[in-house]
Design a protein around this motif. Structure first.
Motif, PDB file in Angstrom:
ATOM      1  N   GLY A 115      79.034  27.318  -5.633  1.00 62.81           N
ATOM      2  CA  GLY A 115      77.906  27.944  -4.954  1.00 62.81           C
ATOM      3  C   GLY A 115      78.219  28.719  -3.699  1.00 62.81           C
ATOM      4  N   MET A 116      79.376  28.469  -3.047  1.00 67.06           N
ATOM      5  CA  MET A 116      79.704  29.183  -1.811  1.00 67.06           C
ATOM      6  C   MET A 116      80.437  30.504  -2.065  1.00 67.06           C
ATOM      7  N   PHE A 163      72.439  27.978 -14.001  1.00 65.84           N
ATOM      8  CA  PHE A 163      71.925  28.705 -12.837  1.00 65.84           C
ATOM      9  C   PHE A 163      70.438  28.399 -12.664  1.00 65.84           C
ATOM     10  N   SER A 164      69.600  29.415 -12.537  1.00 68.94           N
ATOM     11  CA  SER A 164      68.180  29.229 -12.196  1.00 68.94           C
ATOM     12  C   SER A 164      67.347  29.068 -13.459  1.00 68.94           C
ATOM     13  N   ILE A 252      76.111  32.684  -4.264  1.00 72.72           N
ATOM     14  CA  ILE A 252      75.458  32.473  -5.549  1.00 72.72           C
ATOM     15  C   ILE A 252      74.696  31.147  -5.602  1.00 72.72           C
ATOM     16  N   GLY A 253      74.975  30.251  -4.663  1.00 70.92           N
ATOM     17  CA  GLY A 253      74.232  28.994  -4.599  1.00 70.92           C
ATOM     18  C   GLY A 253      72.878  29.110  -3.940  1.00 70.92           C
ATOM     19  N   PHE A 256      71.010  26.465  -1.346  1.00 69.97           N
ATOM     20  CA  PHE A 256      71.929  25.332  -1.271  1.00 69.97           C
ATOM     21  C   PHE A 256      73.101  25.651  -0.340  1.00 69.97           C
ATOM     22  N   ALA A 257      73.382  26.915  -0.130  1.00 79.67           N
ATOM     23  CA  ALA A 257      74.511  27.318   0.721  1.00 79.67           C
ATOM     24  C   ALA A 257      74.234  27.086   2.199  1.00 79.67           C
ATOM     25  N   THR A 258      72.973  26.893   2.571  1.00 79.09           N
ATOM     26  CA  THR A 258      72.644  26.774   3.992  1.00 79.09           C
ATOM     27  C   THR A 258      71.963  25.463   4.368  1.00 79.09           C
TER      28      THR A 258
END
Length: 278
Positions: A115-116, A163-164, A252-253, A256-258
């Protein structure tokens, strides 16, 4: 096939898999932690079980040809919860599969294992793990577990980096959407491909703005048909300009990346609980 096992059958994605899986086997055993899954389908039985209980999983997997493993916490959570359900639970699935002679595990991995990585890198399946959360870290563990059990114990696995897989209602989904129809197609190809060894594949639809390269999984015959571009005009009309320095928009995450470790990432996605009614 004679027998398939579906874990996580009471979940949103599991609800869309139950009926298609009954058409691929004589007996589908669905399992989850809830006491009652409601109406079962012809050829389906339900068994309540905790993934943390290896002996229970051994009993459920006895005589099975394959297990479709969707059972887990489907979001970022505190470490102890992820450890029990998503790591120990996954180990128990692969170990029970090995002990019971199950040929293949079809596993719901996730984009959050990588995801990062940046969207603009359009990574392939050979990109290194780059998890965005404890949840993503557990997916990395399970992919390596699947690789180990193929190399050392001959249990095949397909790790589907989903993915989504929800209603496309935000700008990120234009590149990351996986329709329910394409999810079913991916699971079917992961089951009926004659030989898979250890395979990774991105669970993503045929989006114009796709953010990964799936070419190294071509042997599965997964050919998604749906495209999030049909939602683009409506979504972009209501979306203000995005901050191009925000990792939630760059990676791409997504959110979730933050998020802080242990805090929900799904909360920032606006996921609609539209599970299929049986």
């Amino acid at each position: 096939m004679k027998k398939l096992v579906l874990t996580g059958a009471a979940g949103r994605l599991g609800s869309y898999l139950r009926e298609p899986l009954t058409k691929m086997c004589d007996e589908l055993v669905s399992t989850d932690m809830v006491a009652d899954i409601g109406k079962t389908l012809p050829g389906e039985t339900y068994v309540q079980a905790d993934l943390g209980d290896l002996s229970a999983l051994e009993a459920i997997l006895a005589g099975a040809d394959m297990v479709v493993h969707f059972g887990a916490i489907g979001d970022e959570a505190e470490w102890d919860a992820i450890l029990h359900s998503n790591i120990i639970g996954a180990y128990n699935v692969w170990e029970a599969a090995y002990r019971q002679g199950v040929r293949r595990v079809v596993y719901a991995s996730s984009v959050h294992a990588v995801g990062m990585h940046l969207k603009t890198d359009v990574i392939g399946l050979d990109a290194p793990h780059k998890p965005d959360t404890y949840y993503g870290l557990a997916k990395c563990f399970c992919e390596d577990l699947a690789s180990l059990y193929w190399d050392k114990r001959g249990v095949e696995s397909v790790c589907m980096r989903i993915f989504s897989c929800a209603q496309a209602n935000n700008a990120r989904a234009l590149g990351t959407w996986l329709s329910y129809g394409d999810l079913i197609h991916l699971v079917e190809r992961s089951i009926d491909t004659p030989v898979v060894g250890f395979t990774k594949v991105y669970g993503i639809s045929n989006n114009d703005r796709v953010v990964v390269d799936n070419s190294k999984a071509a042997h599965l015959g997964y050919r998604p048909k749906d495209n999030a571009e049909v939602f683009a005009k409506e979504i972009l009309a209501k979306t203000p300009p995005l901050d191009n320095k925000d990792l939630a928009n760059l990676c791409i995450g997504g959110p979730f990346a933050t998020v802080e470790l242990g805090n929900s990432g799904v909360a920032g996605l606006g996921v609609v609980d539209d599970r299929k009614k049986i």
